[in-house]
Design an enzyme around this catalytic site. Sequence first.
Site, PDB file in Angstrom:
ATOM      1  N   THR A   1      37.017  45.987  36.364  1.00 17.05           N
ATOM      2  CA  THR A   1      36.294  45.598  35.146  1.00 17.05           C
ATOM      3  C   THR A   1      37.014  45.200  34.146  1.00 17.05           C
ATOM      4  O   THR A   1      37.976  46.009  33.649  1.00 17.05           O
ATOM      5  CB  THR A   1      35.179  46.607  34.633  1.00 17.05           C
TER       6      THR A   1
ATOM      7  N   ASP B   1      42.352  47.904  30.533  1.00 20.71           N
ATOM      8  CA  ASP B   1      41.898  47.508  29.183  1.00 20.71           C
ATOM      9  C   ASP B   1      42.412  48.426  28.026  1.00 20.71           C
ATOM     10  O   ASP B   1      42.265  48.281  26.814  1.00 20.71           O
ATOM     11  CB  ASP B   1      40.282  47.690  29.183  1.00 20.71           C
TER      12      ASP B   1
ATOM     13  N   ASP C   1      42.829  48.022  37.295  1.00 21.70           N
ATOM     14  CA  ASP C   1      41.200  48.586  37.117  1.00 21.70           C
ATOM     15  C   ASP C   1      40.486  47.147  37.518  1.00 21.70           C
ATOM     16  O   ASP C   1      41.137  46.167  37.824  1.00 21.70           O
ATOM     17  CB  ASP C   1      41.133  48.739  35.618  1.00 21.70           C
TER      18      ASP C   1
END
Length: 807
Positions: free
Chosen positions: A476, A674, A474
Amino acid sequence: MTVDESTGLLAELDGQTFYFCCVSCRQKFVASRALPAGYPQSADADQTAAATIGSHPCCGENQHGELVRLGIPRSAFATHSEPGAYFCPMCPGVESDRPGSCPKCGMALERQAIHLAEEDNGEQSNMTRRFWLAVMFGLPVVLLAMLPMLGVPLDAWISGRDSRWLQLALATPVVAWAGWPLLTRGWRSIITWNLNMFALISLGVGAAFVYSVVAVLFPDSIPDAFRKHGHAEVYFEAAVVIVALVLLGQVLEIGARRRTSSAIRELLSLAPPTARLIHDGEETTVPLANVRKGDLLKVVPGEKIPADGEIVSGRSSVDESMITGEPVPSMKQAGDTVIGGTVNQTGAFQMRASRVGADTVLAQIVQMVAAAQRSRAPIQRLADVVAGWFVPAVVLIAIVTFVVWAFFSPEEPRLAYALVNAVAVLIIACPCALGLATPMSIMVGVGRGAKEGVLIRNAEVLETLEKVDTLVVDKTGTLTEGRPRLTECLSVGSFSETEVLRLAAAVEQNSEHPLGRAIVNAARERGMRFAAVAGFESVTGGGVLGRIEGKQVVIGAKKLLRERNISNVDALADKAEQLQRDGRTLLGVAIDGRLAGLIAVADPIKTTTPDAINTLHNLGLRVIMLTGDDERTARAVAEQLGIDEIEAGVSPREKHNRVQALLQAGRTVAMAGDGINDAPALAAANVGIAMGTGTDIAIESADVTLVKGDLRGIVKAVQLSRKTMRNIRQNLFFAFLYNALGVPVAAGVLVPVLGKTALLNPMIAAAAMSCSSLSVLGNALRLHTVPLLPKGHGSTLAVPASVSDSL
C-alpha cells in the site's frame, strides 16, 4: 541600535536585562557568557521570534540573502555548534568565518549551503588578477629564455648578462606577488607539518627562483657542475610558468568546484521573495519571512508558491519538477497539498499555509542536501591514507632524484640537470587529485539526486546503495497509489449493508490508515452521519475497534477477528476468495461478537510500477513484497507485477524480523515503505527508503527519501549510486595512475631508454599537475547529465545551460 523590546528576545545577567534585535545576536551573547541556552526563554521562543531576523541590519538580506527569503534562521542548518561560513570539502572539521585556504590541504575554502545565495567570487577574482599579472610579466621572461633555443639571434639585441637581469626584474613580481598565496600556503603547510600540494609547489618554485637569483647576483658562487659553456644557467622561466599555470588551475578549479553546488543554489532560488497575504478580505504583498502558519495566501498564474499548505479554493496545474523530479505538471484543487517553491501555472487559487520557514519541504531538502554533500564516503579512507604519506614520499623522491642526477648524469652540467629534474618531481606530483576524487563526485551526485526528487542522507548511504541486491517493498502506497477506494460492502444475516458501512465508518473516522479513510469517504459520499465513538483502539497491523450506539464494533483482517473470538468468520468465504483473486483488500466488520459483513477496498497499482519493477530486475535486484494484506490479495498484485517473492499477513514486527533474516543470509537489503508502519523494517535494512507524497515526507527518518512516492525514484537512486561510485573509482584510478606514472617520468627513469627527449621540463610538469585536478573535477561534473532512467520511463530534468556550457 534601538531594539524593540516586544520581540521577547532577552537575557538576564547580574540582575540586568539585555534586549536583542534578532535570534543570532542573542545566541552569541548567551554563548559568550556561558548562560543556559534557553535562559530566560526556551529555544522554541527563539524559533518563534526568528522571523524578525529579516528586519535588522546585522541579520538582514545583506548577510543571509536567500536564507532570509526562506525565513530560515541560521541555526536551522547547523550540523554542529556554531558552523563557520566556509569549510573545506577535503578536510573534515575545517571551518572558518571568512574566505581563505585550508590550513591542512591548502585548497580554497567552500561556502556553506546557507550562504550560497550570497555572491562571493573574491577568491576567484583574486586568483584571476594574479594570473593575468603572471602572464603579463612572465611571457617576456619565457621569450627571453626560449627564443635563443629556437635559433632566434636574441644576443644581437641584448647580451646574456642583461637578459638574465631583465628576467630577474620581470620574474620577481610574478613569484613575490602573483605567487604569494601559493608560497604562503606552502610555508604554512611545512611549518605545521600538514604537507600538501602547495608545499611541493613552494619547494619547486622556491628552488628554481632562489638558485636563479643567486646565479644572477653572485655568479662566482655557482659551482662548475651547474655551468654550461662557462655560464650559470637560470630558470626564471620555469618559476614564472609554474606560478602562472598553477594560478590558472586554481581559477578554473574554483569555478568548477562552485558548479558542484549548483543544485543547492537552484533550490535556494526557488523560494519567492514575497507572498500575497489575504487578511480581512484585503490583499497585501509581504516579505516571505513574515508569512506565518495558518496565513491565507493567494497565488496567481506564473508565480512560485510561497509556502507548504493546502488549497482552500480554486484549481490549477502546478510544476513540481524542481522538487519531485516529475516533469509532468500536477493538477491541484481544493483539499490538495502544495509545496513551497513549486510554480503555479494556469489557474489562481487561495491556500492555507501549513509549514513555513525551516519547516517547509524546500528548507528541509536544502538542509539535508547540504549535510550530505559535506559527508564522507568510506571509500575516501583509501585516499586519506595515501595522501598522508604522499607528500613526504614525493619530497624524498625529489631528493633521491637530485642526488642520482648529481652523481650519475650522462651529460654536463650534472647539477643543473639534478636541479631541473628534482623541481619537475616536486611540481608534477598532485595530491589534490587524490583529495578531490571522492568529495567532488559526492557533491555533484547528491545535488543531482535532489533535483530528481531523490534525497540522500549521506555519502555512506550512497556507497551502500550501490551494493544492494534485495529490495523489500510494502504494497500500500509503495506499489499502489495509496489512495484506496471502497468497491463492495457485503452484509451477513440480519445486518444491512448500510448499517455495516455506517458503523464501520464511525469507528474508522478516528483512524489515519488509508483503508480507514477509504471507508469514511465512501460513507460520506452516501450522506451518512456518524455518532461519537467510545473506547477507540488501533491494533498495529491488525485493525481498529470501538463502541458506538451501545454496540462493540471490530474492523480488521481475519486474523484479528479470530483473536477477538468473533463467530461465523467464514460466513462469506466463497465471495471473499473471489474478491481477493481480483486483488481486493478485505476487512471484516464484527458487531457484538458476530461477523456482520465484509468491506472490499481496491488500491490501484501505480501506472509507473510495472516498468519500475522490470527495470529493477534488469539492474539485478530481487524484489520481495511484505504486506499485512491477505495471501490471495497479495499474490494477485505480485503476479501482475512479476514480484519475485511475497509474504502476506505480516505485522510490522514480522517485517522487521524478515529483513533481519535476509541480512543474516548475506543479502544487502533496501527497504521501501511509508516510514510509519514500516519504521522497524526501515531501520533494520542496510538502506531505508521513505516513499513520500508531497509534503507528507519523513525526511529525517530515512536514509533515502523519495519526494515523489514512486518506484521510479528507487530506480533513480540505485542508478545514481552506481554511477556516482563508478565516477569516484574513475577519479581515484586516474589520480593514482597519474602520480604513479608522472613522478617517475619527471625523475628521469626513461632517460636510459629514450635519452634526453624523455626529460620533463618543469613547465610541462606544472601544466600536467593543473590538468590532473581539473580532469577529476570535469569527470565529477559529468554526473550532472548522466541518464538515471531508461528511455521510455519519462524524461528527467533538463540540465541548466550554465552547467552544460561549462562542460
